[in-house]
Design a protein around this motif. Structure first.
Motif, PDB file in Angstrom:
ATOM      1  N   ASP A 104       0.822  -1.211   0.000  1.00  0.00           N
ATOM      2  CA  ASP A 104       0.000   0.000   0.000  1.00  0.00           C
ATOM      3  C   ASP A 104       0.863   1.271   0.000  1.00  0.00           C
ATOM      4  O   ASP A 104       0.363   2.357  -0.302  1.00  0.00           O
ATOM      5  CB  ASP A 104      -0.987   0.013   1.168  1.00  0.00           C
ATOM      6  N   TYR A 105       2.144   1.141   0.299  1.00  0.00           N
ATOM      7  CA  TYR A 105       3.064   2.282   0.190  1.00  0.00           C
ATOM      8  C   TYR A 105       3.095   2.809  -1.240  1.00  0.00           C
ATOM      9  O   TYR A 105       3.291   3.991  -1.489  1.00  0.00           O
ATOM     10  CB  TYR A 105       4.459   1.835   0.628  1.00  0.00           C
ATOM     11  N   SER A 107       0.648   2.851  -3.389  1.00  0.00           N
ATOM     12  CA  SER A 107      -0.640   3.297  -3.929  1.00  0.00           C
ATOM     13  C   SER A 107      -0.518   4.700  -4.496  1.00  0.00           C
ATOM     14  O   SER A 107      -1.287   5.094  -5.376  1.00  0.00           O
ATOM     15  CB  SER A 107      -1.720   3.243  -2.853  1.00  0.00           C
ATOM     16  N   SER A 108       0.457   5.453  -4.024  1.00  0.00           N
ATOM     17  CA  SER A 108       0.724   6.772  -4.585  1.00  0.00           C
ATOM     18  C   SER A 108       1.796   6.654  -5.646  1.00  0.00           C
ATOM     19  O   SER A 108       2.838   6.049  -5.433  1.00  0.00           O
ATOM     20  CB  SER A 108       1.179   7.731  -3.490  1.00  0.00           C
ATOM     21  N   THR A 109       1.549   7.235  -6.804  1.00  0.00           N
ATOM     22  CA  THR A 109       2.493   7.107  -7.917  1.00  0.00           C
ATOM     23  C   THR A 109       3.861   7.717  -7.587  1.00  0.00           C
ATOM     24  O   THR A 109       4.875   7.295  -8.134  1.00  0.00           O
ATOM     25  CB  THR A 109       1.938   7.775  -9.180  1.00  0.00           C
ATOM     26  N   ARG A 110       3.887   8.702  -6.659  1.00  0.00           N
ATOM     27  CA  ARG A 110       5.151   9.388  -6.396  1.00  0.00           C
ATOM     28  C   ARG A 110       6.159   8.495  -5.678  1.00  0.00           C
ATOM     29  O   ARG A 110       7.335   8.830  -5.619  1.00  0.00           O
ATOM     30  CB  ARG A 110       4.921  10.670  -5.602  1.00  0.00           C
TER      31      ARG A 110
END
Length: 130
Positions: A104-105, A107-110
């Protein structure tokens, strides 16, 4: 220490399919997420796809969605990247990568960057050309 070894690259024509494999060995018990990155000629290494330990979650870069599929076989410690409808813009060295960060880390594209992966394979060349 985790060792990764890619295979399956080659020279194909536009529209063809190819499957890359990545075999992991060593301290694989600590690995959570496996991913694929690529480095086109003259460009930086870029994210392609990643998959969670159980294979439930996966993420793709927009340019390969609907064409590439990432999967893993934990019994064989192997992750795959099946690539369909290949384009000349897919030409690159493809790298397998591993991390112990939770799925889940990403889940952000960055956060889908090379710096968040601690183990890398040697790379396999994929060339798409007519």
């Amino acid at each position: 220490q985790v060792q990764l070894a890619e295979s399956g690259g080659g020279f194909v024509q536009p529209g063809d399919s190819l499957r890359l494999s990545c075999a992991a060995s060593g301290r694989t018990g600590s690995v959570t997420v496996m991913g694929w990155f690529r480095q086109p000629p003259g460009k930086d290494r870029e994210f392609v796809a990643l998959i969670s330990r159980a294979g439930v979650s996966s993420f793709y870069t927009d340019s390969v969605k609907g064409r590439f599929t990432i999967s893993r076989d934990n019994a064989q410690n192997t992750v795959y990247l099946h690539m369909d409808s290949l384009k000349p813009t897919d030409t690159a060295v493809y790298y397998c990568a591993a991390t112990n960060k939770p799925a889940d880390y990403f889940s952000s594209t960055r956060f889908r960057t090379p710096s968040n992966f601690h183990s890398w394979g040697q790379g396999t060349q994929v060339t798409v050309s007519s």
